[in-house]
Design a protein around this motif. Structure first.
Motif, short mmCIF file in Angstrom:
data_model
loop_
_atom_site.label_atom_id
_atom_site.label_comp_id
_atom_site.label_asym_id
_atom_site.label_seq_id
_atom_site.Cartn_x
_atom_site.Cartn_y
_atom_site.Cartn_z
N ALA A 186 64.42 16.49 23.22
CA ALA A 186 63.78 15.24 23.64
C ALA A 186 62.28 15.37 23.86
N ARG A 235 62.76 7.68 31.59
CA ARG A 235 63.86 8.32 32.33
C ARG A 235 65.06 8.65 31.47
N HIS A 236 65.25 7.93 30.38
CA HIS A 236 66.41 8.22 29.54
C HIS A 236 66.21 9.48 28.69
N LEU A 237 64.99 10.03 28.69
CA LEU A 237 64.69 11.24 27.93
C LEU A 237 64.61 12.42 28.89
N ASP A 238 65.62 13.27 28.86
CA ASP A 238 65.72 14.39 29.79
C ASP A 238 64.60 15.39 29.53
N HIS A 241 56.99 8.57 22.49
CA HIS A 241 57.41 7.35 23.19
C HIS A 241 56.50 7.09 24.39
N THR A 297 54.22 3.77 24.57
CA THR A 297 54.57 2.87 25.66
C THR A 297 53.39 2.64 26.58
N ASP A 322 65.59 18.79 28.16
CA ASP A 322 66.19 18.87 26.83
C ASP A 322 65.12 19.12 25.78
N ALA A 335 59.68 4.75 34.29
CA ALA A 335 61.01 4.16 34.10
C ALA A 335 61.41 4.16 32.62
N ARG A 336 60.43 3.92 31.74
CA ARG A 336 60.71 3.90 30.30
C ARG A 336 61.03 5.29 29.75
N GLU A 346 59.97 13.38 21.52
CA GLU A 346 60.14 11.95 21.75
C GLU A 346 59.49 11.52 23.06
N ARG A 347 59.51 12.39 24.05
CA ARG A 347 58.82 12.07 25.31
C ARG A 347 57.32 11.87 25.08
#
Length: 232
Positions: free
Chosen positions: A106, A97-100, A113, A117, A103, A94-95, A109-110
């Motif tokens: 991203a 999901r905002h990172l496509d 992050h 996390t 892309d 869920a944390r 960052e995936r």
């Protein structure tokens, strides 16, 4: 649109993680109640102090039902901890999901992050914190030498996340297993090098050491941000 990473032989494209996760999340109501009751008791008074009869009473079932649906206490311990692992992995997903994953911008960052996390959520997980406080020896045995299924589920999750990420290495299962074992060590032994005490330090470590390994696009360009020897 074509997948950014075409299916490879033995890839997690068929969703090994989804199959494993579904087996944990989509249990029948009685089995789920038994495992949740067991987790509550383990966290409250410790694994070693809880009997199968205690779990049956907490779940509102008889002993025969408990053994038929799950099994003996050692099986219940493994199944209950695996169920909690599945919940944590859902939180991590869920944390992210905002990172496509499609892309390329991203991708790094995936990795950073996701790593920070994951370690943070596990270190602060209420069930794990309580288990280690009330019954450290039995808990450590369950989440180390008895944690094969837990690590397999986590590895399938990381492999699936990597496979979906544009620019990630192909056939990521082995690297996923390495990442899971690294996270496992950082959670259980935080005071040994590398000492990654908070999310910024975890992110810097991931950017400097994991991203270059996991993302093909960063191997030739180089990545900065790794902790220095003094910081570690």
């Amino acid at each position: 649109m074509a997948s950014p990473n075409p299916p490879a032989e033995n890839s997690p494209e068929s969703s090994d993680f989804a199959a494993l996760l579904g087996a944990e999340i989509d249990r029948d109501a009685t089995t789920a109640r038994i495992l949740d009751a067991a987790l509550t008791l383990f966290a409250d008074i410790g694994i070693s102090r809880v009997s199968a009869d205690d779990i049956a009473r907490q779940a509102g079932v008889n002993r025969a039902t408990l053994y038929r649906r799950v099994g003996a206490k050692d099986v219940i311990v493994r199944a209950a901890l695996l169920r909690e692992t599945a919940r944590v992995l859902e939180q991590i997903a869920a944390r992210l999901r905002h990172l496509d994953p499609a892309d390329p911008e991203a991708a790094a960052e995936r990795v950073t992050h996701g790593f920070a996390t994951t370690v943070t959520l596990l270190r602060t997980n209420p069930i794990l914190v309580k288990l280690l406080a009330v019954d450290r020896d039995q808990t450590l045995a369950a989440i180390t030498i008895g944690a094969g299924d837990i690590l397999a589920l986590a590895t399938a999750f990381v492999a699936e996340q990597l496979f979906a990420t544009t620019g990630a290495v192909r056939d990521p299962e082995t690297l996923a297993g390495m990442i899971v074992r690294l996270v496992h060590s950082l959670v259980l032994t935080p005071d040994a090098p590398p000492r990654l005490r908070d999310e910024p330090e975890l992110r810097a470590f991931a950017a400097g050491y994991l991203t270059p390994v996991l993302l093909r696009t960063t191997r030739s360009s180089g990545v900065t941000g790794a902790p220095t020897r003094h910081e570690m």
